[in-house]
Motif scaffolding. Structure first.
Motif, PDB file in Angstrom:
ATOM      1  N   ALA A   5      81.118  44.865  30.361  1.00 10.78           N
ATOM      2  CA  ALA A   5      82.379  45.230  29.704  1.00 10.78           C
ATOM      3  C   ALA A   5      83.455  45.546  30.725  1.00 10.78           C
ATOM      4  N   THR A   9      86.916  43.547  31.181  1.00 11.51           N
ATOM      5  CA  THR A   9      88.205  44.239  31.138  1.00 11.51           C
ATOM      6  C   THR A   9      89.036  43.886  32.358  1.00 11.51           C
ATOM      7  N   ALA A  17      84.977  42.197  26.324  1.00 13.18           N
ATOM      8  CA  ALA A  17      84.842  43.620  26.660  1.00 13.18           C
ATOM      9  C   ALA A  17      84.438  44.427  25.433  1.00 13.18           C
ATOM     10  N   SER A  41      90.390  49.273  24.010  1.00 21.70           N
ATOM     11  CA  SER A  41      90.298  47.804  23.945  1.00 21.70           C
ATOM     12  C   SER A  41      90.724  47.297  22.571  1.00 21.70           C
TER      13      SER A  41
END
Length: 292
Positions: A5, A9, A17, A41
């Motif tokens: 993740a 990102t 992510a 997110s």
């Protein structure tokens, strides 16, 4: 999943992510850092409603409340629960930026609750650095305008327009004040003065499409709508104003969050969409920019 993740990102692949953060949370559902990363997110991707469950879980966590409580405040604006919005906008840890944002949004909540004079006074009393001035005066003018306090609105719009020094530091906000003032004057029936305000805006920043379009509409005698239709639009406006002022390179992920909050409050905001497209372009996300 957590490491995947983080890499996603960093590569600005927010869909991946989010999927990896959800996998990581399945292993450790109570991890506040994972909840925070997933919430941010989701907001960054415009999936605001999905973020609220995590915002509620994180509402008392000081390090992230500036984002979690802001999300809950935006949801309260949607529901026209303005006293609840004010409650969510009280933060235990505040930077100058947080104080200005929460203070102006609280002002719009007061306006929504039918207290425009209190709203303007509260914004006027906000303590902070000199750069607060332009944002405070612009939003006091907008509140006076929305509340039908025409003489007061005229006075504050005009004073804000004269502050070209502050306009040099936040030109987009200065230009939006010029737009709002010209719109106000056109609705008041003072076409000549409205056009003179647009002349000043044109001299300050030539070639702006929104200024040209507004001039054409005023000249044609079209009905000019209020620049801000209500408290949700006003709260969206301060988020947009601060996001555009902050967007000087390097802060794109942070700017994108504020713009998505602004869009959640006003989904048809062309200004927020254009700014989000510009941020996507800066982050080398051409497809995302075109979609926006």
């Amino acid at each position: 999943p957590y490491l995947a993740a983080r890499i996603a990102t960093g590569d600005n692949d927010l869909d991946s992510a989010m999927a990896y953060y959800k996998q990581a949370l399945a292993f450790n559902p109570s991890d506040t850092a994972l909840q925070q990363s997933l919430m941010l997110s989701l907001i960054a991707q415009g999936r605001f409603d999905e973020s609220l469950v995590y915002a509620d879980k994180l509402k008392e966590v000081p390090d992230v409340e500036r984002f979690s409580r802001l999300a809950l405040a935006v949801d309260s604006f949607h529901k026209k629960d303005f006293s609840k919005a004010e409650y969510w906008l009280k933060l235990s840890l505040e930077s100058d930026l947080d104080r200005l944002l929460s203070g102006v949004m609280s002002g719009w909540a007061k306006e929504g609750a039918g207290e425009p004079a209190d709203a303007m006074a509260a914004i006027d009393k906000l303590q902070g650095p000199d750069w607060f001035g332009l944002f405070k005066s612009f939003h006091r003018a907008l509140i006076a305008d929305a509340a039908g306090m025409s003489e007061k609105a005229d006075q504050i719009y005009a004073a804000t327009l004269q502050d070209t020094t502050a306009g040099g530091a936040a030109p987009e906000t200065w230009m939006r004040n010029a737009q709002a003032y010209a719109s106000f004057l056109a609705r008041e029936g003072d076409k000549a003065k409205a056009l003179s305000v647009l002349d000043q805006a044109e001299a300050f920043a030539p070639g702006k499409l929104e200024i040209t379009t507004l001039r054409d509409r005023i000249n044609k005698g079209d009905k000019i709508e209020p620049f801000i239709a209500g408290p949700s639009d006003g709260a969206s406006e301060i988020l947009l104003d601060l996001a555009t002022a902050l967007n000087r390179g390097g802060g794109e992920p942070f700017v994108r969050l504020y713009l998505q909050y602004a869009l959640a409050l006003k989904p048809d905001s062309d200004a927020a969409l254009v700014q989000l497209a510009a941020v996507a372009e800066q982050l080398k996300d051409g497809e995302g920019a075109i979609a926006l």
